[in-house]
Write a protein that holds these residues in place. Structure first.
Motif, PDB file in Angstrom:
ATOM      1  N   LEU A  76      12.607   2.871  27.379  1.00  0.00           N
ATOM      2  CA  LEU A  76      12.058   1.745  26.594  1.00  0.00           C
ATOM      3  C   LEU A  76      10.560   1.779  26.230  1.00  0.00           C
ATOM      4  CD1 LEU A  76      13.917  -1.153  28.578  1.00  0.00           C
ATOM      5  CD2 LEU A  76      14.641   0.168  26.621  1.00  0.00           C
ATOM      6  N   ARG A  77      10.334   0.781  25.319  1.00  0.00           N
ATOM      7  CA  ARG A  77       8.727   0.625  24.913  1.00  0.00           C
ATOM      8  C   ARG A  77       8.449  -0.703  24.627  1.00  0.00           C
ATOM      9  NH1 ARG A  77       6.245   4.819  22.166  1.00  0.00           N
ATOM     10  NH2 ARG A  77       7.372   6.828  21.894  1.00  0.00           N
ATOM     11  N   ASP A  78       7.447  -1.235  25.220  1.00  0.00           N
ATOM     12  CA  ASP A  78       7.062  -2.625  25.219  1.00  0.00           C
ATOM     13  C   ASP A  78       6.879  -3.139  23.635  1.00  0.00           C
ATOM     14  OD1 ASP A  78       4.392  -1.820  24.526  1.00  0.00           O
ATOM     15  OD2 ASP A  78       3.389  -2.598  26.267  1.00  0.00           O
ATOM     16  N   SER A  79       6.302  -4.291  23.796  1.00  0.00           N
ATOM     17  CA  SER A  79       6.278  -5.138  22.487  1.00  0.00           C
ATOM     18  C   SER A  79       4.973  -4.815  21.694  1.00  0.00           C
ATOM     19  CB  SER A  79       6.493  -6.416  22.560  1.00  0.00           C
ATOM     20  OG  SER A  79       5.580  -7.162  23.376  1.00  0.00           O
ATOM     21  N   LYS A  80       4.031  -4.246  22.460  1.00  0.00           N
ATOM     22  CA  LYS A  80       2.508  -3.855  21.866  1.00  0.00           C
ATOM     23  C   LYS A  80       2.538  -3.015  20.829  1.00  0.00           C
ATOM     24  CE  LYS A  80      -0.328  -3.270  25.251  1.00  0.00           C
ATOM     25  NZ  LYS A  80      -0.775  -2.447  26.393  1.00  0.00           N
ATOM     26  N   GLN A 112       4.128   0.664  23.614  1.00  0.00           N
ATOM     27  CA  GLN A 112       3.910   1.910  24.663  1.00  0.00           C
ATOM     28  C   GLN A 112       5.030   2.021  25.485  1.00  0.00           C
ATOM     29  OE1 GLN A 112       0.282   0.141  26.956  1.00  0.00           O
ATOM     30  NE2 GLN A 112       0.803   1.647  28.508  1.00  0.00           N
ATOM     31  N   GLU A 113       4.902   3.197  25.813  1.00  0.00           N
ATOM     32  CA  GLU A 113       6.327   3.690  26.559  1.00  0.00           C
ATOM     33  C   GLU A 113       6.328   3.065  28.051  1.00  0.00           C
ATOM     34  OE1 GLU A 113       5.834   7.917  26.688  1.00  0.00           O
ATOM     35  OE2 GLU A 113       7.103   8.054  24.996  1.00  0.00           O
ATOM     36  N   ILE A 114       7.041   2.497  28.594  1.00  0.00           N
ATOM     37  CA  ILE A 114       7.378   1.932  30.003  1.00  0.00           C
ATOM     38  C   ILE A 114       7.703   2.872  31.048  1.00  0.00           C
ATOM     39  CG2 ILE A 114       8.434  -0.065  31.214  1.00  0.00           C
ATOM     40  CD1 ILE A 114       8.854  -1.418  28.683  1.00  0.00           C
ATOM     41  N   TYR A 115       6.967   3.301  31.953  1.00  0.00           N
ATOM     42  CA  TYR A 115       7.278   4.219  33.139  1.00  0.00           C
ATOM     43  C   TYR A 115       7.402   3.389  34.579  1.00  0.00           C
ATOM     44  CZ  TYR A 115       5.923   8.003  30.348  1.00  0.00           C
ATOM     45  OH  TYR A 115       5.747   9.140  29.490  1.00  0.00           O
ATOM     46  N   GLY A 116       7.986   3.783  35.290  1.00  0.00           N
ATOM     47  CA  GLY A 116       8.176   3.215  36.742  1.00  0.00           C
ATOM     48  C   GLY A 116       6.681   3.210  37.287  1.00  0.00           C
ATOM     49  N   GLY A 117       6.471   1.838  37.924  1.00  0.00           N
ATOM     50  CA  GLY A 117       5.289   1.594  38.235  1.00  0.00           C
ATOM     51  C   GLY A 117       4.307   0.717  37.421  1.00  0.00           C
ATOM     52  N   ASP A 118       4.784   0.466  36.234  1.00  0.00           N
ATOM     53  CA  ASP A 118       3.876  -0.137  35.080  1.00  0.00           C
ATOM     54  C   ASP A 118       4.121  -1.553  35.531  1.00  0.00           C
ATOM     55  OD1 ASP A 118       3.012   1.943  33.600  1.00  0.00           O
ATOM     56  OD2 ASP A 118       4.696   1.639  32.219  1.00  0.00           O
ATOM     57  N   ILE A 119       2.961  -2.508  35.152  1.00  0.00           N
ATOM     58  CA  ILE A 119       2.943  -3.723  35.531  1.00  0.00           C
ATOM     59  C   ILE A 119       3.069  -4.688  34.243  1.00  0.00           C
ATOM     60  CG2 ILE A 119       1.536  -5.500  36.487  1.00  0.00           C
ATOM     61  CD1 ILE A 119      -0.002  -3.660  38.174  1.00  0.00           C
ATOM     62  N   LEU A 164      14.908  -5.067  32.609  1.00  0.00           N
ATOM     63  CA  LEU A 164      13.522  -4.775  31.744  1.00  0.00           C
ATOM     64  C   LEU A 164      13.536  -5.378  30.583  1.00  0.00           C
ATOM     65  CD1 LEU A 164      12.615  -1.163  32.194  1.00  0.00           C
ATOM     66  CD2 LEU A 164      11.497  -2.897  33.349  1.00  0.00           C
ATOM     67  N   ASN A 165      12.581  -6.168  30.237  1.00  0.00           N
ATOM     68  CA  ASN A 165      12.234  -6.933  29.016  1.00  0.00           C
ATOM     69  C   ASN A 165      11.407  -6.196  28.003  1.00  0.00           C
ATOM     70  OD1 ASN A 165      11.774  -8.725  26.995  1.00  0.00           O
ATOM     71  ND2 ASN A 165      11.242 -10.241  28.278  1.00  0.00           N
ATOM     72  N   PRO A 166      12.072  -5.477  27.087  1.00  0.00           N
ATOM     73  CA  PRO A 166      10.641  -4.755  26.289  1.00  0.00           C
ATOM     74  C   PRO A 166       9.857  -5.749  25.235  1.00  0.00           C
ATOM     75  CG  PRO A 166      13.110  -4.563  25.130  1.00  0.00           C
ATOM     76  CD  PRO A 166      13.210  -5.275  26.526  1.00  0.00           C
ATOM     77  N   TYR A 167      10.035  -6.850  25.480  1.00  0.00           N
ATOM     78  CA  TYR A 167       9.376  -7.894  24.815  1.00  0.00           C
ATOM     79  C   TYR A 167       8.181  -8.457  25.365  1.00  0.00           C
ATOM     80  CZ  TYR A 167      13.955  -7.976  22.225  1.00  0.00           C
ATOM     81  OH  TYR A 167      14.855  -7.613  21.489  1.00  0.00           O
ATOM     82  N   SER A 168       7.997  -7.710  26.687  1.00  0.00           N
ATOM     83  CA  SER A 168       6.848  -7.944  27.395  1.00  0.00           C
ATOM     84  C   SER A 168       5.779  -6.983  26.983  1.00  0.00           C
ATOM     85  CB  SER A 168       7.147  -7.952  28.842  1.00  0.00           C
ATOM     86  OG  SER A 168       7.617  -9.274  29.220  1.00  0.00           O
ATOM     87  N   GLU A 169       4.665  -7.008  27.606  1.00  0.00           N
ATOM     88  CA  GLU A 169       3.550  -6.040  27.049  1.00  0.00           C
ATOM     89  C   GLU A 169       3.238  -5.293  28.582  1.00  0.00           C
ATOM     90  OE1 GLU A 169       0.193  -6.968  24.989  1.00  0.00           O
ATOM     91  OE2 GLU A 169       1.426  -7.780  23.296  1.00  0.00           O
ATOM     92  N   VAL A 170       3.058  -3.981  28.560  1.00  0.00           N
ATOM     93  CA  VAL A 170       2.552  -3.397  29.740  1.00  0.00           C
ATOM     94  C   VAL A 170       1.226  -3.693  29.716  1.00  0.00           C
ATOM     95  CG1 VAL A 170       2.124  -1.205  30.904  1.00  0.00           C
ATOM     96  CG2 VAL A 170       4.299  -1.456  29.652  1.00  0.00           C
ATOM     97  N   ILE A 171       0.659  -4.073  31.008  1.00  0.00           N
ATOM     98  CA  ILE A 171      -0.628  -4.432  31.328  1.00  0.00           C
ATOM     99  C   ILE A 171      -1.533  -3.730  32.150  1.00  0.00           C
ATOM    100  CG2 ILE A 171      -0.547  -6.863  30.585  1.00  0.00           C
ATOM    101  CD1 ILE A 171      -0.675  -7.535  33.815  1.00  0.00           C
TER     102      ILE A 171
END
Length: 144
Positions: free
Chosen positions: A56-60, A69-76, A121-128
C-alpha cells in the motif's frame, strides 16, 4: 501481483537501502534492486530495522511521492480518532497474515506485534516516520 520489497538501515552508514532481504549466519543483508554486471552486492543491515513493503501507499502526494509514499512494517501514522489520539505503528499479524496499524500502547504491551488488536491499514493516512528513524515520536506519544 504484490511486490515483495524490503528496507533496512545499513550497518556502515545508517542510510536506508531497499531490495530483497537475505539472512545468513553472518548477518542480515539487503540485495538492492539494481542491475549489476557480475555478482550482486549484499549490503549488511541492522536486522531489527528490516521492514517489508505492505503493498500500500499512503495519501501523501508530493513531488518526491507523486503516487504516495510506500508503507513498510515499522512505519508510524499520526494519532487518529479511532486510536484515542495515539500514534499507530504498522505491524504484521501472523495469525491474520496481514499488516495492520496498532496504537502505541498496544504495540508496547504486546512485544511489538499488537496481539490480536489493531486496525486494517488505512492508506488515507500519511506516514510520518518509522520507529527506527524517529523514536522521538514514540517517546512523545508515551508521555501524553
Amino acid at each position: 501481483m504484490r511486490d515483495y520489497k524490503f528496507r533496512g538501515r545499513r550497518v556502515d552508514n545508517n542510510e536506508w537501502v531497499y531490495g530483497n532481504v537475505l539472512q545468513t549466519g553472518y548477518g542480515t543483508y539487503i540485495i538492492p534492486y539494481q542491475e549489476y554486471a557480475g555478482r550482486l552486492p549484499q549490503i549488511k543491515v541492522h536486522p531489527e530495522t528490516v521492514g517489508q513493503y505492505t503493498g500500500l501507499r499512503d495519501s501523501k502526494r508530493t513531488k518526491e511521492y507523486p503516487n504516495g509514499q510506500e508503507i513498510y512494517g515499522g512505519d508510524i501514522f499520526p494519532p487518529g480518532t479511532r486510536t484515542r489520539g495515539e500514534v499507530q505503528i504498522v505491524c504484521y499479524d501472523l495469525e491474520l497474515a496481514k499488516y495492520k496499524s496498532v496504537p502505541l500502547s498496544l504495540y508496547n504491551s504486546n512485544a511489538g506485534d499488537g496481539g490480536w488488536t489493531g486496525y486494517s491499514l488505512n492508506p488515507y493516512s500519511e506516514v510520518i516516520g518509522n520507529v527506527w528513524e524517529h523514536p522521538h515520536l514514540l517517546e512523545e506519544a508515551k508521555s501524553q
